[in-house]
Motif scaffolding. Structure first.
Motif, short mmCIF file in Angstrom:
data_model
loop_
_atom_site.label_atom_id
_atom_site.label_comp_id
_atom_site.label_asym_id
_atom_site.label_seq_id
_atom_site.Cartn_x
_atom_site.Cartn_y
_atom_site.Cartn_z
N THR A 101 -13.40 42.77 -8.07
CA THR A 101 -12.00 43.00 -7.72
C THR A 101 -11.29 41.64 -7.68
OG1 THR A 101 -12.42 42.76 -5.35
CG2 THR A 101 -12.64 44.99 -6.29
N LEU A 102 -9.98 41.69 -7.55
CA LEU A 102 -9.23 40.44 -7.42
C LEU A 102 -9.67 39.68 -6.17
CD1 LEU A 102 -7.08 38.49 -8.40
CD2 LEU A 102 -5.37 39.88 -7.23
N ARG A 126 -12.78 37.88 -6.94
CA ARG A 126 -12.47 36.71 -7.78
C ARG A 126 -11.89 35.57 -6.94
NH1 ARG A 126 -11.65 41.11 -11.33
NH2 ARG A 126 -12.96 40.79 -13.18
N GLN A 183 -8.46 38.04 -13.73
CA GLN A 183 -8.05 39.43 -13.49
C GLN A 183 -7.16 39.92 -14.63
OE1 GLN A 183 -9.10 41.32 -10.94
NE2 GLN A 183 -7.88 43.10 -11.48
#
Length: 92
Positions: free
Chosen positions: A7-8, A11, A64
């Motif tokens: 997921t962001l 990250r 992303q």
């Protein structure tokens, strides 16, 4: 078995640990992914520049964006095997 995707937030955690000079193995353990996934992610988020430690710079937002573009390019085929009325299509 459904796959687990970064997921962001994952990250951003990778970026934070990478800036703190954590080893890839430590980052992988912290985020809960295989080290190969982390190496691939660091390549995906490579900005083409070097950071202050002369390592490739990692940008989680860029990574992303690249993932979302790849998904858009290949499409979402999860619902492709269903008919219009929602029933599962028969395989012949």
């Amino acid at each position: 078995m459904a796959g687990k995707y970064l997921t962001l937030q994952d990250r951003k955690t990778i970026a934070k640990l990478y800036r703190q000079e954590a080893r890839v193995l430590d980052i992988a353990n912290k985020v809960g992914f295989h080290p190969a996934t982390i190496y691939e992610e660091l390549r995906r988020g490579d900005t083409g520049k070097l950071d202050e430690r002369q390592r490739p710079e990692y940008d989680p937002v860029l990574a992303q964006k690249r993932v979302q573009e790849a998904i858009r390019r290949r499409g979402n085929h999860r619902g492709a095997a269903t008919q219009k009325d929602g029933r599962q299509a028969r395989k012949v």
